[in-house]
Design a protein around this motif. Structure first.
Motif, mmCIF file in Angstrom:
data_model
loop_
_atom_site.group_PDB
_atom_site.id
_atom_site.type_symbol
_atom_site.label_atom_id
_atom_site.label_comp_id
_atom_site.label_asym_id
_atom_site.label_seq_id
_atom_site.Cartn_x
_atom_site.Cartn_y
_atom_site.Cartn_z
ATOM 1 N N ARG A 92 -11.772 21.710 -52.595
ATOM 2 C CA ARG A 92 -12.642 20.726 -53.251
ATOM 3 C C ARG A 92 -11.889 19.457 -53.633
ATOM 4 O O ARG A 92 -12.467 18.375 -53.705
ATOM 5 N N THR B 89 -16.736 27.599 -52.239
ATOM 6 C CA THR B 89 -16.716 27.097 -53.615
ATOM 7 C C THR B 89 -17.746 27.858 -54.448
ATOM 8 O O THR B 89 -18.827 28.202 -53.955
ATOM 9 N N LYS C 12 -16.302 21.818 -49.191
ATOM 10 C CA LYS C 12 -15.953 20.420 -48.966
ATOM 11 C C LYS C 12 -16.473 19.880 -47.641
ATOM 12 O O LYS C 12 -16.862 18.709 -47.553
ATOM 13 N N ARG D 117 -22.480 23.486 -55.013
ATOM 14 C CA ARG D 117 -21.396 24.406 -54.682
ATOM 15 C C ARG D 117 -21.121 24.460 -53.179
ATOM 16 O O ARG D 117 -20.399 25.350 -52.715
ATOM 17 N N ASN E 58 -12.373 27.775 -53.839
ATOM 18 C CA ASN E 58 -12.190 26.663 -54.772
ATOM 19 C C ASN E 58 -10.841 25.974 -54.574
ATOM 20 O O ASN E 58 -10.241 25.486 -55.527
#
Length: 278
Positions: free
Chosen positions: A133, A161, A203, A200, A130
């Protein structure tokens, strides 16, 4: 055992280089990264056991140190003298985490340069959950390259993520040479269909879930396999997932097997779902 590092205070602008990166929102919850951690322990356990310096980095652990604390506990089931360094770009978060430091667990101020305090020291694992992102998609490859360059020769970078409580998670595993695999993981009892995992995607992939891109095709085929496995729902959602992944593996390079599928996971080769032009 690897040397224990003391918490590193925020450097002054006049004496040290500014850490590379930007602060995340910092939100985290206990047990949020359990799926990723279990996969790491299984997939990377052999490398951790043979490492001369079994140090792992929890990069961007956030406003609370729970994920670093938990990573150490899970890695020590594989290697009793494993060590974890939590790295945060926000010096206030490093200071807040300091009371949780103990033998094998330390916290350092830094970013993508991954400071470990000892010249030449390289981690056998970097976990970045995370973190990317908030960055532009165009910047992902450069961040990956920078982090991969910090790895030990048999090291692993895991970047992905998950949702706020870790029910749905997608991550990319990269070695020093580049990306290897993508893993899709879910708490099966909360999963409506495989496409629920799309939000989810890490990126590098989240903006590529559109027609013409491989990850979109993968999720489409996964959805069809899920629909075809509907009769297995009578035996439970786990059996439906296993049946769907087994069907998916006929056309996609799935690299794991039923033992991991039972955990609500499926791992495919990166090349199969990589963005066009990557």
């Amino acid at each position: 055992m690897a040397a224990v590092l003391s918490p590193v205070p925020a450097p002054r602008a006049s004496s040290a280089r500014r850490p590379v990166g930007s602060a995340t929102r910092g939100t985290t919850h206990p047990n949020r990264l359990r799926r990723m951690d279990r996969w790491i322990a299984d997939a990377h356990g052999a490398a951790l056991r043979r490492s001369a310096d079994p140090v792992a980095v929890d990069l961007g652990y956030g406003a609370s140190p729970w994920t670093a604390v938990e990573l150490l506990a899970r890695l020590r089931r594989v290697r009793a003298d494993a060590a974890v360094v939590g790295v945060e770009i926000d010096p206030g978060r490093v200071a807040a985490a300091a009371p949780y430091a103990r033998e094998g667990l330390t916290f350092a101020h830094g970013g993508f340069e991954v400071p470990l305090g000892t010249a030449g020291r390289r981690p056998v694992l970097i976990r970045a959950a995370n973190v990317l992102r908030q960055y532009d998609e165009d910047g992902v490859a450069a961040v990956w390259e920078r982090l991969r360059a910090r790895l030990a020769p048999d090291g692993l970078l895991v970047e992905g993520t998950c949702d706020e409580i870790g029910r749905r998670h997608v991550w990319v595993a990269l070695g020093p040479e580049g990306p290897r695999t993508v893993t899709f993981a879910a708490r099966l009892g909360s999963l409506g269909m495989p496409s629920d995992l799309a939000e989810r995607l890490p990126k590098a992939l989240i903006h590529r879930n559109v027609p013409g891109e491989a990850v979109h095709l993968f999720l489409r085929d996964f959805g069809r396999a899920w629909a075809g496995a509907a009769p297995y729902a009578a035996y439970g959602v786990r059996q439906r997932w296993i049946s769907a992944v087994s069907a998916l593996a006929a056309d996609w390079p799935v690299v794991d097997g039923p033992r991991r599928w039972r955990q609500g996971e499926v791992t495919v080769r990166w090349e199969a779902v990589a963005p066009r032009g990557w």
